[in-house]
Design a protein around this motif. Structure first.
Motif, short mmCIF file in Angstrom:
data_model
loop_
_atom_site.label_atom_id
_atom_site.label_comp_id
_atom_site.label_asym_id
_atom_site.label_seq_id
_atom_site.Cartn_x
_atom_site.Cartn_y
_atom_site.Cartn_z
N THR A 123 0.86 -1.18 0.00
CA THR A 123 0.00 0.00 0.00
C THR A 123 0.90 1.22 0.00
OG1 THR A 123 -0.12 -0.04 2.43
CG2 THR A 123 -1.93 -1.09 1.23
N TYR A 129 1.95 5.08 1.31
CA TYR A 129 2.12 5.49 2.70
C TYR A 129 1.37 6.75 3.09
CZ TYR A 129 6.10 2.36 2.03
OH TYR A 129 6.91 1.30 1.72
N ASP A 142 -2.01 5.08 3.39
CA ASP A 142 -2.16 4.70 4.79
C ASP A 142 -2.60 5.86 5.68
OD1 ASP A 142 -1.27 2.19 4.08
OD2 ASP A 142 0.75 2.45 4.90
N ASP A 200 -6.27 6.34 5.41
CA ASP A 200 -6.84 5.22 6.16
C ASP A 200 -6.86 5.57 7.65
OD1 ASP A 200 -7.37 2.72 7.40
OD2 ASP A 200 -6.31 1.62 5.85
N ARG A 201 -5.76 6.10 8.14
CA ARG A 201 -5.65 6.47 9.55
C ARG A 201 -6.61 7.61 9.90
NH1 ARG A 201 -2.14 6.58 13.95
NH2 ARG A 201 -1.81 8.62 14.94
N LYS A 213 -10.02 2.73 3.24
CA LYS A 213 -8.84 1.89 3.47
C LYS A 213 -7.84 2.01 2.33
CE LYS A 213 -10.72 -1.69 6.52
NZ LYS A 213 -9.85 -1.26 7.64
N SER A 214 -6.58 2.03 2.69
CA SER A 214 -5.53 1.96 1.67
C SER A 214 -5.53 0.53 1.11
CB SER A 214 -4.17 2.32 2.26
OG SER A 214 -3.89 1.57 3.43
N SER A 230 -4.43 -5.22 11.65
CA SER A 230 -3.11 -5.65 11.20
C SER A 230 -3.11 -7.10 10.72
CB SER A 230 -2.08 -5.47 12.32
OG SER A 230 -2.46 -6.17 13.49
N ARG A 263 -3.87 -6.93 7.08
CA ARG A 263 -3.03 -6.13 6.20
C ARG A 263 -1.84 -6.92 5.67
NH1 ARG A 263 -2.73 -0.52 5.78
NH2 ARG A 263 -0.47 -0.74 5.76
N VAL A 305 -1.89 0.99 11.21
CA VAL A 305 -1.66 2.41 10.94
C VAL A 305 -2.38 3.29 11.96
CG1 VAL A 305 -1.34 2.01 8.48
CG2 VAL A 305 -3.62 2.59 9.34
N TYR A 322 6.88 8.16 9.98
CA TYR A 322 6.24 6.99 9.36
C TYR A 322 6.90 6.68 8.02
CZ TYR A 322 2.48 3.93 7.70
OH TYR A 322 1.76 2.85 7.23
N LYS A 372 9.19 3.30 6.83
CA LYS A 372 8.76 2.43 5.74
C LYS A 372 9.79 2.37 4.62
CE LYS A 372 4.61 1.03 7.02
NZ LYS A 372 4.26 -0.41 7.13
#
Length: 360
Positions: A221, A223, A262, A265-266, A273-274, A316, A319, A325, A335, A339
């Motif tokens: 995904t 970020y 992400d 999503d957060r 959702k990512s 998680s 994912r 996330v 973050y 990654k």
């Protein structure tokens, strides 16, 4: 795209791609940009983000002539001898994370992706405060010599500027789709966004014996907030849609592919959702180009859930990377660097060296 893949043990089960008639939606931005029917476009984006996190955009206003020029200079660059390309290798960009990486130089779960690429971003001069303070992923771009690929620097910077403007428009529509003011993301996160732009070349050729390569890019995904992708006519992008498995996202003329990352999503507690995606190996007989621009929160911002939206549940276990996330604490820069360091370990080393030098 910078990415990390899912467990290698799943690769054999991922080889089948649905040939169903399932299609990602095409959303025309003309009426949104003119102010005629912003609510309709916002509703379409709401549906697309809830269902699969991917959609095409038409009516974007990016001139086809600019894209053609970008395609032309990119092919000129990748046709150069390797030694010429390595004159702007990423190691020379240091923690600014700019320049060229060779075929197989980007990792996905410790496996090489079958592509080469150029990394760019917002152009900052050496005197800029963020460059002086050696802020990671900020700095000058590395371009080939004008004698080798004339006008590439001008074309790349023009493209970044115009697609960044498009990113602001799409984020306005996403804000309205969530029922918040149209300037919500701009006021909190993207007045000075982190812009990272990539040009990827997926070669069509036999993979050498001994190289453990499965994909052009493995499952991942993105970020940040929003990715705006232009792909040439060859295709290869695949999207993992719940209930449908892997589906193709083929090129559609005069459109970009958008997907959420992400951080969105957060912010939405998992409402948007990512979505995992990947790129198949290129077997077309021609080199394939793709141009993803990542429109992300400012490097120093703390990304928080939107007021009125509850913090997302721990997903998680579902994912691809087994991360949560919604539990992350820190800035977007924290973050991102965490990654990216899994894809380019050398970047993390460059950042550590810079920090050590500053403390001495």
């Amino acid at each position: 795209m910078y990415s990390s893949s899912s467990s290698p043990d799943k690769d054999e089960n991922d080889l089948k791609v649905s040939e169903s008639t399932y299609k990602l939606p095409i959303i025309d931005l003309k009426s949104f940009k003119s102010g005629e029917d912003r609510e309709k476009v916002a509703k379409e984006i709401n549906d697309a983000c809830k269902r699969h996190g991917f959609f095409y955009i038409a009516g974007h206003g990016i001139e086809e002539e600019l894209i053609d020029r970008l395609d032309s200079v990119s092919r000129q660059f990748f046709a150069l001898d390797e030694q010429e390309k390595l004159k702007i290798r990423m190691e020379l960009g240091g923690s600014a994370w700019r320049g060229y990486f060779p075929l197989g130089g980007e990792l996905t779960s410790n496996r090489p992706d079958w592509k080469e690429g150029l990394y760019f971003g917002t152009e900052l001069q050496d005197t800029h405060p963020l460059v002086v303070s050696k802020t990671p992923v900020h700095g000058r771009n590395l371009f080939p010599d004008e004698s080798m690929v004339p006008t590439m620097s001008q074309i790349v910077l023009e493209y970044i500027e115009k697609v960044t403007q498009l990113g602001h428009v799409v984020m306005e529509a996403i804000a309205l789709s969530l029922g918040v003011p149209s300037d919500y993301f701009y006021s909190l996160y993207t007045q000075d966004p982190l812009i990272l732009f990539r040009i990827f070349n997926y070669r069509s050729q036999v993979i050498p014996d001994g190289m453990d390569v499965r994909w052009g890019v493995g499952e991942h995904t993105d970020y940040g907030l929003l990715t705006i992708l232009y792909q040439d006519d060859i295709g290869g992008l695949q999207v993992k849609v719940g209930g449908e498995g892997w589906i193709k996202a083929p090129p559609i003329k005069n459109t970009f592919v958008c997907n959420i990352g992400d951080m969105l999503d957060r912010m939405t507690g998992g409402l948007y959702k990512s979505t995992p995606h990947r790129v198949a190996l290129n077997t077309s007989g021609r080199h394939r180009l793709s141009f993803p621009l990542f429109f992300d929160p400012n490097f120093f911002t703390q990304v928080q859930p939107i007021d009125g939206i509850s913090i997302g549940q721990d997903d998680s276990h579902q994912r691809w990377d087994k991360s949560n996330v919604h539990e992350f604490q820190g800035t977007y820069g924290d973050y991102l660097i965490n990654k990216v360091s899994q894809v380019f370990p050398q970047l993390k080393q460059n950042i550590n060296n810079t920090q050590q030098q500053r403390s001495e």
